[in-house]
Design a protein around this motif. Structure first.
Motif, PDB file in Angstrom:
ATOM      1  N   THR A  74     -42.360 -20.877 -35.031  1.00 43.99           N
ATOM      2  CA  THR A  74     -42.847 -20.230 -33.817  1.00 43.99           C
ATOM      3  C   THR A  74     -42.447 -21.056 -32.608  1.00 43.99           C
ATOM      4  OG1 THR A  74     -44.750 -19.318 -35.001  1.00 43.99           O
ATOM      5  CG2 THR A  74     -44.870 -19.363 -32.591  1.00 43.99           C
ATOM      6  N   PHE A  75     -41.753 -20.447 -31.670  1.00 40.88           N
ATOM      7  CA  PHE A  75     -41.369 -21.133 -30.441  1.00 40.88           C
ATOM      8  C   PHE A  75     -42.599 -21.365 -29.573  1.00 40.88           C
ATOM      9  CE2 PHE A  75     -37.298 -19.317 -31.704  1.00 40.88           C
ATOM     10  CZ  PHE A  75     -36.425 -20.364 -31.433  1.00 40.88           C
ATOM     11  N   SER A  76     -42.532 -22.389 -28.755  1.00 38.91           N
ATOM     12  CA  SER A  76     -43.701 -22.779 -27.952  1.00 38.91           C
ATOM     13  C   SER A  76     -43.679 -22.187 -26.549  1.00 38.91           C
ATOM     14  CB  SER A  76     -43.785 -24.306 -27.851  1.00 38.91           C
ATOM     15  OG  SER A  76     -42.677 -24.828 -27.124  1.00 38.91           O
ATOM     16  N   GLU A  77     -42.529 -21.623 -26.130  1.00 32.13           N
ATOM     17  CA  GLU A  77     -42.410 -21.064 -24.785  1.00 32.13           C
ATOM     18  C   GLU A  77     -41.779 -19.680 -24.836  1.00 32.13           C
ATOM     19  OE1 GLU A  77     -41.609 -24.564 -21.648  1.00 32.13           O
ATOM     20  OE2 GLU A  77     -40.041 -24.382 -23.168  1.00 32.13           O
ATOM     21  N   ARG A  78     -42.052 -18.896 -23.801  1.00 36.07           N
ATOM     22  CA  ARG A  78     -41.459 -17.565 -23.701  1.00 36.07           C
ATOM     23  C   ARG A  78     -39.939 -17.656 -23.630  1.00 36.07           C
ATOM     24  NH1 ARG A  78     -42.118 -13.408 -18.536  1.00 36.07           N
ATOM     25  NH2 ARG A  78     -41.028 -11.622 -19.474  1.00 36.07           N
ATOM     26  N   PHE A  79     -39.432 -18.658 -22.891  1.00 36.81           N
ATOM     27  CA  PHE A  79     -38.000 -18.903 -22.782  1.00 36.81           C
ATOM     28  C   PHE A  79     -37.738 -20.328 -23.254  1.00 36.81           C
ATOM     29  CE2 PHE A  79     -39.064 -15.749 -19.547  1.00 36.81           C
ATOM     30  CZ  PHE A  79     -38.132 -14.749 -19.805  1.00 36.81           C
ATOM     31  N   PRO A  80     -37.358 -20.507 -24.516  1.00 34.65           N
ATOM     32  CA  PRO A  80     -37.238 -21.845 -25.091  1.00 34.65           C
ATOM     33  C   PRO A  80     -36.140 -22.682 -24.432  1.00 34.65           C
ATOM     34  CG  PRO A  80     -37.275 -20.157 -26.801  1.00 34.65           C
ATOM     35  CD  PRO A  80     -37.103 -19.452 -25.497  1.00 34.65           C
ATOM     36  N   GLY A  81     -36.373 -23.991 -24.418  1.00 37.76           N
ATOM     37  CA  GLY A  81     -35.388 -24.941 -23.914  1.00 37.76           C
ATOM     38  C   GLY A  81     -34.478 -25.428 -25.026  1.00 37.76           C
ATOM     39  N   TRP A  82     -33.478 -26.234 -24.654  1.00 37.21           N
ATOM     40  CA  TRP A  82     -32.437 -26.631 -25.603  1.00 37.21           C
ATOM     41  C   TRP A  82     -32.968 -27.487 -26.744  1.00 37.21           C
ATOM     42  CZ3 TRP A  82     -31.236 -31.777 -26.406  1.00 37.21           C
ATOM     43  CH2 TRP A  82     -31.636 -32.701 -25.430  1.00 37.21           C
ATOM     44  N   ARG A  83     -33.948 -28.330 -26.485  1.00 37.70           N
ATOM     45  CA  ARG A  83     -34.475 -29.179 -27.564  1.00 37.70           C
ATOM     46  C   ARG A  83     -35.105 -28.330 -28.671  1.00 37.70           C
ATOM     47  NH1 ARG A  83     -34.587 -34.575 -26.325  1.00 37.70           N
ATOM     48  NH2 ARG A  83     -34.413 -35.115 -24.101  1.00 37.70           N
ATOM     49  N   GLU A  84     -35.868 -27.333 -28.274  1.00 38.60           N
ATOM     50  CA  GLU A  84     -36.526 -26.495 -29.263  1.00 38.60           C
ATOM     51  C   GLU A  84     -35.513 -25.620 -30.013  1.00 38.60           C
ATOM     52  OE1 GLU A  84     -40.858 -24.502 -29.676  1.00 38.60           O
ATOM     53  OE2 GLU A  84     -39.823 -24.143 -27.775  1.00 38.60           O
ATOM     54  N   LEU A  85     -34.460 -25.208 -29.326  1.00 39.24           N
ATOM     55  CA  LEU A  85     -33.426 -24.430 -29.990  1.00 39.24           C
ATOM     56  C   LEU A  85     -32.676 -25.269 -31.025  1.00 39.24           C
ATOM     57  CD1 LEU A  85     -32.332 -22.408 -26.907  1.00 39.24           C
ATOM     58  CD2 LEU A  85     -32.945 -21.399 -29.102  1.00 39.24           C
ATOM     59  N   GLN A  86     -32.477 -26.529 -30.738  1.00 38.08           N
ATOM     60  CA  GLN A  86     -31.856 -27.396 -31.734  1.00 38.08           C
ATOM     61  C   GLN A  86     -32.762 -27.552 -32.952  1.00 38.08           C
ATOM     62  OE1 GLN A  86     -30.477 -31.103 -30.067  1.00 38.08           O
ATOM     63  NE2 GLN A  86     -28.843 -30.122 -28.905  1.00 38.08           N
ATOM     64  N   SER A  87     -34.055 -27.647 -32.716  1.00 39.97           N
ATOM     65  CA  SER A  87     -35.002 -27.711 -33.840  1.00 39.97           C
ATOM     66  C   SER A  87     -34.970 -26.421 -34.643  1.00 39.97           C
ATOM     67  CB  SER A  87     -36.430 -27.953 -33.320  1.00 39.97           C
ATOM     68  OG  SER A  87     -36.529 -29.208 -32.672  1.00 39.97           O
ATOM     69  N   PRO A 221     -49.716 -20.533 -30.388  1.00 42.66           N
ATOM     70  CA  PRO A 221     -49.267 -20.319 -31.772  1.00 42.66           C
ATOM     71  C   PRO A 221     -50.203 -19.417 -32.577  1.00 42.66           C
ATOM     72  CG  PRO A 221     -50.036 -22.581 -31.442  1.00 42.66           C
ATOM     73  CD  PRO A 221     -49.920 -21.969 -30.095  1.00 42.66           C
ATOM     74  N   VAL A 222     -51.502 -19.475 -32.271  1.00 42.60           N
ATOM     75  CA  VAL A 222     -52.454 -18.623 -32.981  1.00 42.60           C
ATOM     76  C   VAL A 222     -52.203 -17.157 -32.637  1.00 42.60           C
ATOM     77  CG1 VAL A 222     -54.884 -18.036 -33.290  1.00 42.60           C
ATOM     78  CG2 VAL A 222     -54.189 -20.440 -33.100  1.00 42.60           C
ATOM     79  N   LYS A 226     -50.796 -13.969 -35.027  1.00 45.86           N
ATOM     80  CA  LYS A 226     -51.454 -12.667 -35.116  1.00 45.86           C
ATOM     81  C   LYS A 226     -50.443 -11.541 -34.913  1.00 45.86           C
ATOM     82  CE  LYS A 226     -56.074 -14.155 -33.573  1.00 45.86           C
ATOM     83  NZ  LYS A 226     -57.094 -14.026 -32.493  1.00 45.86           N
ATOM     84  N   LYS A 227     -49.504 -11.741 -33.983  1.00 47.77           N
ATOM     85  CA  LYS A 227     -48.466 -10.740 -33.728  1.00 47.77           C
ATOM     86  C   LYS A 227     -47.580 -10.562 -34.959  1.00 47.77           C
ATOM     87  CE  LYS A 227     -48.138 -11.660 -28.741  1.00 47.77           C
ATOM     88  NZ  LYS A 227     -47.245 -12.155 -27.662  1.00 47.77           N
ATOM     89  N   LYS A 228     -47.260 -11.678 -35.582  1.00 48.12           N
ATOM     90  CA  LYS A 228     -46.438 -11.599 -36.797  1.00 48.12           C
ATOM     91  C   LYS A 228     -47.171 -10.828 -37.889  1.00 48.12           C
ATOM     92  CE  LYS A 228     -44.049 -15.991 -35.941  1.00 48.12           C
ATOM     93  NZ  LYS A 228     -43.761 -17.349 -36.448  1.00 48.12           N
ATOM     94  N   ASP A 229     -48.434 -11.170 -38.093  1.00 51.30           N
ATOM     95  CA  ASP A 229     -49.236 -10.520 -39.134  1.00 51.30           C
ATOM     96  C   ASP A 229     -49.416  -9.029 -38.870  1.00 51.30           C
ATOM     97  OD1 ASP A 229     -49.484 -13.007 -40.300  1.00 51.30           O
ATOM     98  OD2 ASP A 229     -51.482 -13.398 -39.478  1.00 51.30           O
ATOM     99  N   ALA A 230     -49.471  -8.664 -37.593  1.00 56.43           N
ATOM    100  CA  ALA A 230     -49.682  -7.255 -37.224  1.00 56.43           C
ATOM    101  C   ALA A 230     -48.384  -6.448 -37.214  1.00 56.43           C
ATOM    102  CB  ALA A 230     -50.349  -7.184 -35.849  1.00 56.43           C
ATOM    103  N   GLY A 231     -47.266  -7.086 -37.512  1.00 51.74           N
ATOM    104  CA  GLY A 231     -45.996  -6.383 -37.555  1.00 51.74           C
ATOM    105  C   GLY A 231     -45.306  -6.240 -36.211  1.00 51.74           C
ATOM    106  N   ILE A 232     -45.835  -6.901 -35.183  1.00 47.35           N
ATOM    107  CA  ILE A 232     -45.263  -6.767 -33.839  1.00 47.35           C
ATOM    108  C   ILE A 232     -43.876  -7.401 -33.770  1.00 47.35           C
ATOM    109  CG2 ILE A 232     -45.554  -7.428 -31.418  1.00 47.35           C
ATOM    110  CD1 ILE A 232     -48.575  -7.136 -31.829  1.00 47.35           C
TER     111      ILE A 232
END
Length: 538
Positions: A74-87, A221-222, A226-232
């Protein structure tokens, strides 16, 4: 070329470990290897490490759509930065067990087609060689950087960087006199960061960026779980395959002047408030076909920007009364506080149309407006886009000419994935495909699914050689040109026609075979090989 015994042999070779490479690699049920010139995965997100680098596509769109990958990342931001994309890419590589099929620090210099054996012969800069039947160019649209040839650049005694080659250990911006050349997406992002920390910032602007509010936010993240579980999430990915831009929103079924001025104002405000690229792609359906409708959108955008700038001279440079091009004819960047930074007293703007850069010397940048002394120069000048990464490799087809020679008088492709005279070669996210006018992962995954099915079919039918015909390329170029000319995008001074109706690719992605092909005897009948031709009426 060395002897065949010295070459690595594969059924398929993929070049590039970005979204394209990671979309193709798991789908090919062949002996496959991926070569990546960098030392790690991510493609453009391996190289883009400059301050502020991040995506402009909303979550959850900017990722691979496989449940196996997104269910536990799960990404931590609406528009992820380069560090998180590398992860994220490290997560994908581990989850799909891709590392065993990847060679990093492997730079492909040339590829030559052997018509006798129907194989590509590959040479790398480290002297190693390989051969393969199928070659996939997943170099992306932004792999070859563009550095302007400015007199005296080598004389500069301070720090000089290109945003795409930012030092991995970082470079301090604090209390420095900085010059940023360029105001594209990377320019907007690095200017925002430089403005926070620098002693003085000088921005050299050719074309104002008609950028939009990002409206960045942290993700809970919580709530995302929930969005994932609901099929969103799953539904969002399905929607991306149906919209023109491969994202979660599209234009409304209404023309601009169907609404009253008051209704238009309210609608425009709602698009800006939500942020992202919505003002560009989720507005009225005639904004890119009717100049008056486009003018109305630009007028609103300009009024909103000028409210954030108290310096009239800067306001005219950043949001001129006469737009530099129709709004949206060039992909707008997203900003977080760009106009506030440009409004600061320690930030100057130099219009290089009026005052071209004459030289870079030992201590700074010189234009007709004078010398600016700086400690650091940042080239935010982007890339030799779409074709640069492809033509940077010396690829020779059936007639012995390189891809660069074939495209010297204009780019011509078969349905934006193949090139006549270059059998068994495909590219992803390149010219004459949706590319920069769509979300990268959406476009790439659609292409990858289709190509995997095509090659599976060809392998089952024991087809040895498969290429686009000149007729298919002519038909495709004509169709792309017609779509291009029917919009205001043609007035945006973009050098290559990359616009394409996404619905075409949505159809392609759904086909099992994906194309019509004809069998004919090859030029080497003693081998009993057959060739297939790709047509534009896929």
């Amino acid at each position: 070329m060395g002897s065949t015994s010295e070459r690595a042999e594969y059924d398929a070779l993929i070049i590039g470990a970005g979204f394209g490479g990671y979309s193709m690699l798991p789908r090919l049920g062949l002996r496959v290897k991926l070569y990546e010139r960098g030392s790690g995965p991510g493609g453009v997100w391996f190289w883009n490490q400059y301050p502020g680098a991040r995506v402009d596509s909303d979550l959850p769109v900017y990722q691979l759509f496989d449940r196996e990958l997104w269910e536990d990342f799960t990404f931590s931001e609406r528009f992820p930065g380069w560090r998180e994309l590398q992860s994220y890419f490290a997560h994908v590589e581990k989850k799909l067990d891709l590392r065993k099929d990847i060679e990093y620090c492997k730079n492909v210099e040339s590829a030559d087609w052997d018509s006798t054996r129907c194989r590509w012969l590959i040479t790398c800069s480290d002297g190693t060689e390989a051969e393969c039947k199928w070659m996939y160019l997943s170099v992306g649209s932004s792999s070859k950087t563009y550095v302007p040839n400015i007199k005296g650049s080598s004389d500069f005694r301070g720090e000089l960087y290109h945003t795409a080659h930012w030092p991995y250990y970082g470079a301090s911006l604090k209390n420095k006199r900085i010059a940023v050349i360029g105001t594209g997406a990377s320019g907007i992002q690095v200017i925002q960061e430089s403005g926070k920390q620098s002693k003085h910032l000088t921005v050299y602007q050719r074309t104002p960026n008609l950028c939009l509010p990002m409206v960045q936010r942290k993700l809970d993240p919580v709530e995302e779980q929930k969005k994932k579980d609901a099929g969103i999430y799953a539904e969002a990915f399905k929607k991306c395959e149906r919209t023109p831009g491969g994202i979660l929103y599209e234009s409304i079924d209404k023309n601009t002047f169907d609404d009253t001025p008051e209704e238009r104002e309210k609608f425009y405000q709602s698009l800006l408030k939500d942020g992202g690229l919505q003002f560009w792609v989720a507005g009225y359906k005639d904004v890119m076909t009717d100049q008056k409708a486009n003018d109305a959108a630009y007028d609103f955008w300009r009024r909103m920007v000028l409210k954030r700038i108290n310096n009239p001279a800067k306001g005219e440079l950043l949001a001129p009364e006469v737009p530099p091009h129709p709004y949206g004819a060039k992909r707008p960047s997203l900003e977080q506080n760009y106009f506030e930074v440009m409004n600061q007293d320690n930030v100057d703007i130099v219009d290089v149309n009026r005052f071209p850069i004459e030289e870079i010397n030992a201590t700074g940048v010189k234009t007709a407006a004078g010398q600016v002394e700086v400690d650091m120069i940042i080239f935010a000048t982007g890339f030799d886009g779409l074709t640069g990464g492809l033509t940077d490799i010396q690829i020779r087809g059936t007639d012995g000419r390189t891809l660069m020679q074939h495209w010297a008088e204009g780019v011509k492709t078969s349905i934006g994935i193949a090139v006549p005279k270059f059998p068994n070669m495909f590219y992803l996210f390149g010219p004459q495909a949706p590319s920069t006018f769509s979300s990268g992962p959406s476009c790439i995954q659609s292409q990858a699914r289709w190509l995997a099915r095509v090659v599976e079919k060809l392998e089952n039918d024991k087809i040895e050689s498969f290429e686009g015909t000149e007729a298919s390329a002519d038909e495709w170029l004509k169709m792309v040109g017609e779509k291009w000319d029917a919009t205001l995008i043609s007035k945006g001074k973009i050098s290559l026609p990359v616009l394409l109706l996404w619905s075409k690719y949505s159809l392609l992605a759904q086909l099992v075979v994906g194309c019509e092909y004809s069998r004919k005897e090859s030029s080497t009948p003693e081998l009993g090989r057959r060739t297939a031709h790709l047509y534009a009426n896929a």
